[in-house]
Design an enzyme around this catalytic site. Structure first.
Site, PDB file in Angstrom:
ATOM      1  N   HIS A 244      -7.544  -8.625  -2.147  1.00 51.73           N
ATOM      2  CA  HIS A 244      -8.832  -7.974  -1.864  1.00 51.73           C
ATOM      3  C   HIS A 244      -8.756  -6.506  -2.218  1.00 51.73           C
ATOM      4  O   HIS A 244      -7.670  -5.941  -2.339  1.00 51.73           O
ATOM      5  CB  HIS A 244      -9.205  -8.132  -0.384  1.00 51.73           C
ATOM      6  CG  HIS A 244      -8.200  -7.496   0.529  1.00 51.73           C
ATOM      7  ND1 HIS A 244      -7.036  -8.139   0.897  1.00 51.73           N
ATOM      8  CD2 HIS A 244      -8.149  -6.264   1.108  1.00 51.73           C
ATOM      9  CE1 HIS A 244      -6.320  -7.331   1.678  1.00 51.73           C
ATOM     10  NE2 HIS A 244      -6.974  -6.185   1.817  1.00 51.73           N
TER      11      HIS A 244
ATOM     12  N   TYR B  79       0.850  -1.198   0.000  1.00 47.12           N
ATOM     13  CA  TYR B  79       0.000   0.000   0.000  1.00 47.12           C
ATOM     14  C   TYR B  79       0.876   1.236   0.000  1.00 47.12           C
ATOM     15  O   TYR B  79       1.911   1.270   0.681  1.00 47.12           O
ATOM     16  CB  TYR B  79      -0.878   0.052   1.254  1.00 47.12           C
ATOM     17  CG  TYR B  79      -2.029  -0.913   1.269  1.00 47.12           C
ATOM     18  CD1 TYR B  79      -3.294  -0.521   0.877  1.00 47.12           C
ATOM     19  CD2 TYR B  79      -1.841  -2.223   1.699  1.00 47.12           C
ATOM     20  CE1 TYR B  79      -4.361  -1.407   0.901  1.00 47.12           C
ATOM     21  CE2 TYR B  79      -2.901  -3.118   1.724  1.00 47.12           C
ATOM     22  CZ  TYR B  79      -4.148  -2.707   1.325  1.00 47.12           C
ATOM     23  OH  TYR B  79      -5.199  -3.593   1.345  1.00 47.12           O
TER      24      TYR B  79
ATOM     25  N   ARG C  71      -3.085 -11.979   4.153  1.00 49.92           N
ATOM     26  CA  ARG C  71      -4.340 -11.484   3.575  1.00 49.92           C
ATOM     27  C   ARG C  71      -4.456 -11.944   2.129  1.00 49.92           C
ATOM     28  O   ARG C  71      -3.559 -11.711   1.330  1.00 49.92           O
ATOM     29  CB  ARG C  71      -4.397  -9.941   3.598  1.00 49.92           C
ATOM     30  CG  ARG C  71      -4.533  -9.253   4.939  1.00 49.92           C
ATOM     31  CD  ARG C  71      -5.771  -9.627   5.747  1.00 49.92           C
ATOM     32  NE  ARG C  71      -6.995  -9.955   5.023  1.00 49.92           N
ATOM     33  CZ  ARG C  71      -7.875  -9.067   4.557  1.00 49.92           C
ATOM     34  NH1 ARG C  71      -7.687  -7.796   4.742  1.00 49.92           N
ATOM     35  NH2 ARG C  71      -8.961  -9.468   3.927  1.00 49.92           N
TER      36      ARG C  71
ATOM     37  N   HIS D 101     -10.502  -2.728  -0.959  1.00 48.21           N
ATOM     38  CA  HIS D 101     -11.294  -2.081   0.090  1.00 48.21           C
ATOM     39  C   HIS D 101     -12.311  -1.108  -0.512  1.00 48.21           C
ATOM     40  O   HIS D 101     -11.981  -0.382  -1.450  1.00 48.21           O
ATOM     41  CB  HIS D 101     -10.379  -1.288   1.030  1.00 48.21           C
ATOM     42  CG  HIS D 101      -9.470  -2.153   1.845  1.00 48.21           C
ATOM     43  ND1 HIS D 101      -9.779  -2.557   3.125  1.00 48.21           N
ATOM     44  CD2 HIS D 101      -8.261  -2.687   1.571  1.00 48.21           C
ATOM     45  CE1 HIS D 101      -8.792  -3.298   3.604  1.00 48.21           C
ATOM     46  NE2 HIS D 101      -7.856  -3.392   2.680  1.00 48.21           N
TER      47      HIS D 101
ATOM     48  N   TYR E 245      -0.721 -10.213   0.876  1.00 48.37           N
ATOM     49  CA  TYR E 245       0.363  -9.676   1.704  1.00 48.37           C
ATOM     50  C   TYR E 245       0.276 -10.244   3.109  1.00 48.37           C
ATOM     51  O   TYR E 245      -0.769 -10.731   3.545  1.00 48.37           O
ATOM     52  CB  TYR E 245       0.349  -8.146   1.721  1.00 48.37           C
ATOM     53  CG  TYR E 245      -0.915  -7.495   2.221  1.00 48.37           C
ATOM     54  CD1 TYR E 245      -1.906  -7.109   1.328  1.00 48.37           C
ATOM     55  CD2 TYR E 245      -1.122  -7.260   3.585  1.00 48.37           C
ATOM     56  CE1 TYR E 245      -3.063  -6.505   1.774  1.00 48.37           C
ATOM     57  CE2 TYR E 245      -2.288  -6.654   4.031  1.00 48.37           C
ATOM     58  CZ  TYR E 245      -3.250  -6.282   3.110  1.00 48.37           C
ATOM     59  OH  TYR E 245      -4.412  -5.690   3.557  1.00 48.37           O
TER      60      TYR E 245
END
Ligand SMILES: [Fe+2]
Length: 215
Positions: free
Chosen positions: A153, A104, A150, A155, A143
């Site tokens: 995905h 991110y 995780r 968000h 990640y």
């Protein structure tokens, strides 16, 4: 003292077959029960607080740059619907996700994987008259976190007229990884409401159902 019994949790309620139809039944509304409401899920630590960069629908290209973001380019599209299945126009959608190596662009992300200077990472949309929305992005990579890996995905933060829904979208081809994901597992029987459909090799469809009544 008399026990009042264990109250039905919000999660259990939303995941039950009652979820959409209960409103119509208890309030005497004429509308038929709609689709299952989309379950909420954690916002996580990487919400793009204060982000003021480019936020249009194409997350793979930034203005002034000639190279596209690294990774598999995909399109994700769908509609925002109310609890009766009616389209919701002018719903605001904020989207954020990791890049093609699971990183991110956020001060809290400790992942040593590199940032991609050509990846937008955030999109802000408003639905059209038939509730539709669309992004072009790259498929995010899984990640690691202190609580486990995780699964890939995206968000979402969706604002309707009466509900603000913070949730995550999952990929249908990641069945195994999804099943091991600690947040996905927590969704229980509501998990299918967060899994997109693959309409074509690079096109995913995902309708978001709010508890609102579009009117
Ligand atoms: Fe995430």
């Amino acid at each position: 003292m008399k026990s009042l019994g264990k109250p039905l949790s919000r999660r259990a309620f939303a995941g039950s077959a009652l979820a959409a139809g209960a409103f119509a039944a208890t309030r005497g509304m004429a509308q038929t029960p709609g689709p299952m409401p989309t379950m909420d899920s954690q916002m996580g630590p990487f919400y793009p607080l204060g982000y003021s960069g480019e936020d249009d629908f194409d997350m793979t290209m930034l203005k002034g740059r000639t190279a596209r973001a690294l990774g598999e380019v995909i399109e994700v599209t769908g509609r925002v619907l109310d609890r009766y299945g009616n389209p919701m126009k002018n719903a605001a959608i904020e989207i954020w996700q990791a890049n093609s190596v699971g990183r991110y662009d956020h001060a809290n992300d400790q992942n040593p994987a590199p940032l991609d200077p050509n990846f937008q990472g955030v999109a802000r949309l408003v639905t059209g008259t038939s509730g539709e929305w669309r992004i072009r992005t790259i498929k995010p990579k899984f990640y690691d976190t202190p609580l486990g890996v995780r699964t890939p995905h995206i968000h979402f933060d969706v604002t309707g007229t009466a509900q603000k829904l913070v949730t995550q979208m999952y990929f249908p081809e990641e069945t195994e990884a999804n099943a091991k994901d600690f947040l996905y597992k927590d969704l229980g029987q509501s998990a299918p409401t967060l899994v997109a459909q693959r309409a074509a090799p690079a096109i995913y469809r995902w309708d978001i159902v709010l508890m609102d009544a579009a009117g």
